[in-house]
Design a protein around this motif. Structure first.
Motif, PDB file in Angstrom:
ATOM      1  N   ARG A   1       0.643  -1.177   0.100  1.00 38.51           N
ATOM      2  CA  ARG A   1       0.061  -0.033   0.145  1.00 38.51           C
ATOM      3  C   ARG A   1       0.951   1.203  -0.036  1.00 38.51           C
ATOM      4  N   ASP A   2       2.005   1.330   0.704  1.00 41.91           N
ATOM      5  CA  ASP A   2       2.832   2.424   0.787  1.00 41.91           C
ATOM      6  C   ASP A   2       3.536   2.601  -0.726  1.00 41.91           C
ATOM      7  N   LEU A   3       3.896   1.434  -1.127  1.00 39.81           N
ATOM      8  CA  LEU A   3       4.259   1.672  -2.579  1.00 39.81           C
ATOM      9  C   LEU A   3       3.461   2.023  -3.769  1.00 39.81           C
ATOM     10  N   GLY A   4       1.975   2.069  -3.383  1.00 44.06           N
ATOM     11  CA  GLY A   4       1.256   2.564  -4.379  1.00 44.06           C
ATOM     12  C   GLY A   4       0.750   1.563  -5.402  1.00 44.06           C
ATOM     13  N   LEU A   5       1.058   0.281  -4.964  1.00 45.32           N
ATOM     14  CA  LEU A   5       0.841  -1.017  -5.889  1.00 45.32           C
ATOM     15  C   LEU A   5      -0.458  -1.559  -5.544  1.00 45.32           C
ATOM     16  N   TRP A   6      -1.055  -1.386  -4.564  1.00 51.35           N
ATOM     17  CA  TRP A   6      -2.431  -1.960  -4.012  1.00 51.35           C
ATOM     18  C   TRP A   6      -3.800  -1.441  -4.715  1.00 51.35           C
ATOM     19  N   SER A   7      -4.101  -2.254  -5.717  1.00 51.20           N
ATOM     20  CA  SER A   7      -5.334  -1.269  -6.580  1.00 51.20           C
ATOM     21  C   SER A   7      -6.267  -2.563  -6.529  1.00 51.20           C
ATOM     22  N   PRO A   8      -7.630  -2.132  -6.422  1.00 55.69           N
ATOM     23  CA  PRO A   8      -8.658  -3.180  -6.769  1.00 55.69           C
ATOM     24  C   PRO A   8      -8.730  -3.411  -8.214  1.00 55.69           C
ATOM     25  N   GLU A   9      -7.938  -2.951  -9.092  1.00 56.92           N
ATOM     26  CA  GLU A   9      -8.142  -2.984 -10.475  1.00 56.92           C
ATOM     27  C   GLU A   9      -6.869  -3.619 -11.107  1.00 56.92           C
ATOM     28  N   GLY A  10      -5.529  -3.803  -9.995  1.00 52.28           N
ATOM     29  CA  GLY A  10      -4.343  -3.933 -10.797  1.00 52.28           C
ATOM     30  C   GLY A  10      -3.706  -5.340 -10.167  1.00 52.28           C
ATOM     31  N   GLY A  11      -2.564  -5.481 -10.389  1.00 54.21           N
ATOM     32  CA  GLY A  11      -1.813  -6.787 -10.172  1.00 54.21           C
ATOM     33  C   GLY A  11      -0.834  -6.473  -9.184  1.00 54.21           C
ATOM     34  N   CYS A  12      -0.580  -6.962  -8.303  1.00 56.36           N
ATOM     35  CA  CYS A  12       0.512  -6.918  -7.156  1.00 56.36           C
ATOM     36  C   CYS A  12       0.801  -8.257  -6.316  1.00 56.36           C
ATOM     37  N   ARG A  13       2.016  -8.369  -6.364  1.00 53.35           N
ATOM     38  CA  ARG A  13       2.730  -9.444  -5.229  1.00 53.35           C
ATOM     39  C   ARG A  13       2.326  -9.213  -3.957  1.00 53.35           C
TER      40      ARG A  13
ATOM     41  N   GLN B   1      13.926  -7.060 -10.323  1.00 52.12           N
ATOM     42  CA  GLN B   1      12.569  -7.232  -9.610  1.00 52.12           C
ATOM     43  C   GLN B   1      11.859  -6.035  -9.015  1.00 52.12           C
ATOM     44  N   PRO B   2      10.907  -5.905  -9.158  1.00 49.12           N
ATOM     45  CA  PRO B   2      10.078  -4.573  -8.543  1.00 49.12           C
ATOM     46  C   PRO B   2      10.097  -4.733  -6.894  1.00 49.12           C
ATOM     47  N   ALA B   3       9.448  -3.601  -6.567  1.00 51.49           N
ATOM     48  CA  ALA B   3       9.452  -3.458  -4.940  1.00 51.49           C
ATOM     49  C   ALA B   3       8.345  -4.310  -4.341  1.00 51.49           C
ATOM     50  N   ASP B   4       7.475  -4.977  -4.967  1.00 50.84           N
ATOM     51  CA  ASP B   4       6.808  -5.781  -4.416  1.00 50.84           C
ATOM     52  C   ASP B   4       7.116  -7.399  -4.381  1.00 50.84           C
ATOM     53  N   HIS B   5       8.250  -7.432  -4.929  1.00 49.67           N
ATOM     54  CA  HIS B   5       9.204  -8.705  -4.924  1.00 49.67           C
ATOM     55  C   HIS B   5      10.459  -8.320  -4.141  1.00 49.67           C
ATOM     56  N   PRO B   6      10.479  -7.847  -3.093  1.00 51.30           N
ATOM     57  CA  PRO B   6      11.454  -7.735  -2.304  1.00 51.30           C
ATOM     58  C   PRO B   6      12.416  -8.707  -1.597  1.00 51.30           C
ATOM     59  N   TYR B   7      13.526  -8.446  -1.381  1.00 54.37           N
ATOM     60  CA  TYR B   7      14.466  -9.554  -1.016  1.00 54.37           C
ATOM     61  C   TYR B   7      15.063  -9.168   0.303  1.00 54.37           C
ATOM     62  N   ALA B   8      15.415 -10.160   1.119  1.00 56.02           N
ATOM     63  CA  ALA B   8      16.071  -9.393   2.275  1.00 56.02           C
ATOM     64  C   ALA B   8      17.557  -9.545   2.071  1.00 56.02           C
ATOM     65  N   LEU B   9      18.311  -8.617   2.782  1.00 57.04           N
ATOM     66  CA  LEU B   9      19.744  -8.463   2.855  1.00 57.04           C
ATOM     67  C   LEU B   9      20.306  -9.725   3.177  1.00 57.04           C
ATOM     68  N   ASN B  10      19.819 -10.340   4.190  1.00 57.29           N
ATOM     69  CA  ASN B  10      20.415 -11.558   4.689  1.00 57.29           C
ATOM     70  C   ASN B  10      20.029 -12.952   3.842  1.00 57.29           C
ATOM     71  N   HIS B  11      19.395 -12.788   2.705  1.00 57.09           N
ATOM     72  CA  HIS B  11      18.828 -13.706   1.848  1.00 57.09           C
ATOM     73  C   HIS B  11      19.084 -13.250   0.278  1.00 57.09           C
ATOM     74  N   PRO B  12      20.301 -13.164  -0.084  1.00 61.07           N
ATOM     75  CA  PRO B  12      20.630 -12.557  -1.549  1.00 61.07           C
ATOM     76  C   PRO B  12      20.045 -13.572  -2.428  1.00 61.07           C
ATOM     77  N   GLU B  13      19.753 -14.703  -2.002  1.00 59.16           N
ATOM     78  CA  GLU B  13      19.207 -15.834  -3.068  1.00 59.16           C
ATOM     79  C   GLU B  13      17.843 -15.428  -3.572  1.00 59.16           C
ATOM     80  N   GLY B  14      17.179 -14.395  -2.706  1.00 61.09           N
ATOM     81  CA  GLY B  14      16.011 -13.905  -3.323  1.00 61.09           C
ATOM     82  C   GLY B  14      15.894 -12.898  -4.357  1.00 61.09           C
ATOM     83  N   PHE B  15      17.193 -12.268  -4.605  1.00 58.21           N
ATOM     84  CA  PHE B  15      17.344 -11.449  -6.078  1.00 58.21           C
ATOM     85  C   PHE B  15      17.404 -12.374  -7.032  1.00 58.21           C
ATOM     86  N   TYR B  16      16.419 -12.741  -7.843  1.00 57.36           N
ATOM     87  CA  TYR B  16      16.605 -13.613  -8.867  1.00 57.36           C
ATOM     88  C   TYR B  16      16.499 -12.884 -10.405  1.00 57.36           C
ATOM     89  N   LEU B  17      15.625 -11.541 -10.526  1.00 56.59           N
ATOM     90  CA  LEU B  17      15.486 -11.365 -11.918  1.00 56.59           C
ATOM     91  C   LEU B  17      16.574  -9.982 -12.205  1.00 56.59           C
TER      92      LEU B  17
END
Length: 396
Positions: free
Chosen positions: A92-104, A372-388
């Motif tokens: 919601r803070d990122l402005g990605l949460w919408s009743p018409e949109g797509g968001c992770r 990857q975009p901000a709704d696909h965040p990865y933790a600094l302690n888990h660099p494997e989460g960075f994939y795209l």
């Protein structure tokens, strides 16, 4: 599947194997364990019995345990509610949460919920459950997710649990959980209206992680010939058409995906005469293309390296397809290249692109490093989460 009651059984590490956990890395591999787990929910402890974290475990998966919290506390209703609400607040803070949109909404380890993915597509929610531990806790977290989803206006709940299930001793799941679907749902993405088949589409139905890059292509398409390879249902193509492209080609091996791309093209008010359908193997079709014939080229292939042992073979495949993409790009044109393979790191990816350009005898300037975009965040302690990984290039 019944979950063990709290306190969950202890799962001990071998002496000296607590290093990654002390750095708050959420993964524990089988070689670090004193013995395989007999429970799907565990309290990870060092050799002396001191509890370091709590999470899920599998006796058959090389990724033997995933830590949800680095404290000695249960995975209960309060825990899941807090994580779901925190993840929702971020979107919601990122402005990605919408009743018409797509968001992770939930991205596994990036949101402190390893093995769980939740995507919103307008009024529908799609979830992926990847571990036996989460399955055992379904009666704990599912009612909360359902409650919060209904609060947010969700009317249909779908499960597409497939990837990684075999290693956890689980069967794939593809089903409607709650509500009803009359067919594909429509999501709004900038000026585009895109159809998503939640029960038959790839992954959870669509590739939300390319949202910003589709918008970027659309902003640089006016008057251009645009080639969208591995185009799936034509997301990049629709944005290019809406951006004023003079011609757009969508290339994919899937006839149903291309059928949907053509329907969406018309539904967005675009002239069918401007769109070209290319059905078949991308490597073969790209070899037949006129060199330098396209002003804008997108090369977004599937994950060629699904395991670490596949990296060398995948490197060659990426190099070859990037070479074909560069060959198709007109002098002064833009080329977008991507890899969604987690095991191919950023440096190896860039090496594949560089080598591809060398083999074509072309030079290129990097306009932007993409990811990857901000709704696909990865933790600094888990660099494997960075994939795209991606590069936006101007090809000379």
């Amino acid at each position: 599947m019944n979950a063990p009651r709290w306190p969950y059984p202890l799962l001990r590490l071998k002496p000296g194997k607590e290093g990654l956990i002390s750095k708050r890395h959420p993964w524990v591999f089988s070689g670090a364990l004193a013995r395989p787990s007999e429970s799907t929910l565990v309290r990870l402890a060092d050799d002396s019995g001191q509890v370091l974290g709590v999470g899920t475990a599998s006796p058959a998966n090389p990724l033997a345990a995933r830590i949800f919290r680095f404290e000695d506390a249960p995975l209960d209703e309060a825990f899941f509610r807090s994580r779901f609400e925190s993840a929702l607040r971020l979107r919601r803070d990122l402005g990605l949460w919408s009743p018409e949109g797509g968001c992770r909404w939930v991205f596994g380890e990036g949101d402190g919920l390893p093995g769980l993915v939740v995507d919103r597509y307008a009024q529908a929610l799609v979830l992926q459950v990847g571990t036996a531990g989460l399955e055992g806790l379904r009666d704990t977290w599912w009612p909360i997710l359902f409650e919060l989803g209904k609060r947010e206006g969700i009317t249909a709940f779908v499960e597409r649990s497939q990837s990684g299930r075999k290693e956890e001793g689980l069967e794939p799941v593809n089903r409607l959980l709650k509500g009803s679907l009359g067919g594909p749902v429509t999501v709004h993405e900038g000026p585009a209206k895109l159809s998503v088949d939640l029960l038959r589409g790839q992954k959870t139905g669509f590739f939300l992680d390319q949202r910003a890059h589709r918008l970027q292509v659309g902003a640089h398409a006016e008057g251009c010939r645009v080639l969208n390879t591995f185009g799936y249902t034509g997301g990049f193509s629709i944005h290019a058409g809406l951006g004023g492209a003079s011609q757009v080609a969508t290339l994919d091996i899937s006839a149903p995906a291309l059928d949907q791309a053509e329907r969406d093209w018309v539904a967005n008010g675009l002239d069918p005469a401007v769109h070209v359908r290319m059905e078949g193997d991308a490597f073969e079709l790209m070899r037949q293309l006129e060199p330098g014939g396209w002003d804008r080229v997108i090369v977004d292939p599937p994950a060629f390296a699904k395991q670490r042992k596949d990296v060398d073979k995948a490197f060659k495949a990426y190099k070859d397809v990037f070479r074909l993409g560069a060959r198709a790009t007109a002098p002064g044109g833009f080329l977008w290249v991507f890899s969604c393979s987690q095991h191919l790191d950023r440096m190896r990816f860039q090496e594949a692109v560089w080598t591809a350009l060398l083999e074509t005898g072309r030079e290129a300037r990097v306009l932007a490093h993409l990811g990857q975009p901000a709704d696909h965040p990865y933790a600094l302690n888990h660099p494997e989460g960075f994939y795209l990984k991606g590069l936006w290039l101007r090809v000379e």
